[in-house]
Design a protein around this motif. Structure first.
Motif, PDB file in Angstrom:
ATOM      1  N   TYR A 268       4.359  30.171 -24.504  1.00  0.00           N
ATOM      2  CA  TYR A 268       5.758  30.530 -24.739  1.00  0.00           C
ATOM      3  C   TYR A 268       6.697  30.181 -23.583  1.00  0.00           C
ATOM      4  CZ  TYR A 268       3.702  33.467 -28.408  1.00  0.00           C
ATOM      5  OH  TYR A 268       3.012  33.931 -29.498  1.00  0.00           O
TER       6      TYR A 268
ATOM      7  N   LYS B 195      11.503  29.692 -19.006  1.00  0.00           N
ATOM      8  CA  LYS B 195      12.365  29.151 -20.053  1.00  0.00           C
ATOM      9  C   LYS B 195      11.530  29.207 -21.325  1.00  0.00           C
ATOM     10  CE  LYS B 195      14.898  25.193 -21.627  1.00  0.00           C
ATOM     11  NZ  LYS B 195      14.895  23.745 -21.690  1.00  0.00           N
TER      12      LYS B 195
ATOM     13  N   GLN C  43       9.922  28.751 -24.816  1.00  0.00           N
ATOM     14  CA  GLN C  43       9.713  27.609 -25.706  1.00  0.00           C
ATOM     15  C   GLN C  43       8.799  28.022 -26.847  1.00  0.00           C
ATOM     16  OE1 GLN C  43       7.956  24.736 -23.086  1.00  0.00           O
ATOM     17  NE2 GLN C  43       5.937  25.667 -23.167  1.00  0.00           N
TER      18      GLN C  43
ATOM     19  N   SER D 243      11.457  29.930 -32.274  1.00  0.00           N
ATOM     20  CA  SER D 243      12.726  29.466 -32.842  1.00  0.00           C
ATOM     21  C   SER D 243      13.844  30.496 -32.724  1.00  0.00           C
ATOM     22  CB  SER D 243      12.540  29.069 -34.302  1.00  0.00           C
ATOM     23  OG  SER D 243      12.097  30.181 -35.060  1.00  0.00           O
ATOM     24  N   TYR D 244      13.511  31.757 -32.739  1.00  0.00           N
ATOM     25  CA  TYR D 244      14.542  32.797 -32.666  1.00  0.00           C
ATOM     26  C   TYR D 244      15.027  33.042 -31.231  1.00  0.00           C
ATOM     27  CZ  TYR D 244      10.731  35.904 -31.302  1.00  0.00           C
ATOM     28  OH  TYR D 244       9.674  36.476 -30.654  1.00  0.00           O
TER      29      TYR D 244
ATOM     30  N   GLN E 260      15.567  30.232 -28.921  1.00  0.00           N
ATOM     31  CA  GLN E 260      15.816  28.909 -28.356  1.00  0.00           C
ATOM     32  C   GLN E 260      16.825  28.999 -27.220  1.00  0.00           C
ATOM     33  OE1 GLN E 260      16.952  26.520 -31.753  1.00  0.00           O
ATOM     34  NE2 GLN E 260      14.941  25.551 -31.762  1.00  0.00           N
ATOM     35  N   ASP E 261      16.581  28.229 -26.167  1.00  0.00           N
ATOM     36  CA  ASP E 261      17.465  28.146 -24.996  1.00  0.00           C
ATOM     37  C   ASP E 261      17.662  29.489 -24.300  1.00  0.00           C
ATOM     38  OD1 ASP E 261      17.837  25.394 -25.479  1.00  0.00           O
ATOM     39  OD2 ASP E 261      19.427  25.847 -26.924  1.00  0.00           O
ATOM     40  N   GLN E 262      16.667  30.367 -24.351  1.00  0.00           N
ATOM     41  CA  GLN E 262      16.726  31.660 -23.676  1.00  0.00           C
ATOM     42  C   GLN E 262      15.710  31.668 -22.541  1.00  0.00           C
ATOM     43  OE1 GLN E 262      19.121  33.852 -24.523  1.00  0.00           O
ATOM     44  NE2 GLN E 262      19.728  32.333 -26.036  1.00  0.00           N
TER      45      GLN E 262
END
Length: 149
Positions: free
Chosen positions: A88, A109, A111, A114-115, A117-119
């Motif tokens: 993750y 970061k 990965q 999908s819920y 993303q970019d967090q």
């Protein structure tokens, strides 16, 4: 013939009506929807907890490397003998700020989710050696462990 009509009447009165079956199916649908939402919340909380536990593994090697002295310059996952990625996370390490708090000392970061993303979830290291979890703003509080809220 009287016997036939009595048996026929009893046969029709036994069993479920279409309305009763539809009501049972509707109730089951509501219960399944509630269970599914609860399962999804539990699954997401568990995934974020795994991320938090993985990033916490960086605290001890980071502190150990820091204690080795000022000549140490390899503050990276490789320098800490830790993985660069996990299921993750993609990890990043920031060298310590000797004058105060080190923001993003260890960062995941996120990965593969999908819920989210970019967090990211970061650990900040204070000058006194304490650590604080700091999630990015897009992660719902319901998913976060208490240490990150």
């Amino acid at each position: 013939m009287a016997m036939f009509s009595t048996n026929f009447r009893n046969y029709i009165q036994s069993g479920f009506t279409l309305i009763e079956i539809m009501i049972v199916i509707a109730i089951m649908g509501v219960l399944i929807a509630i269970a599914s939402m609860s399962y999804q919340l539990h699954l997401r909380k568990t995934q974020v907890m795994i991320i938090y536990q993985e990033i916490n593994l960086f605290r001890l090697p980071y502190q150990t490397l820091l204690n080795e002295g000022a000549g140490v310059t390899n503050f990276s996952p490789d320098g800490l003998d830790m993985p660069v990625t996990s299921e993750y996370c993609e990890f990043n390490i920031t060298a310590p700020n000797t004058n105060g708090t080190t923001l993003n000392a260890a960062t995941c970061k996120i990965q593969g989710l999908s819920y989210l993303q970019d967090q990211s979830i970061s650990l900040d290291r204070a000058a006194d050696g304490s650590w604080q979890c700091r999630p990015s703003a897009g992660i719902p509080k319901a998913y976060l462990p208490k240490a990150c809220q």
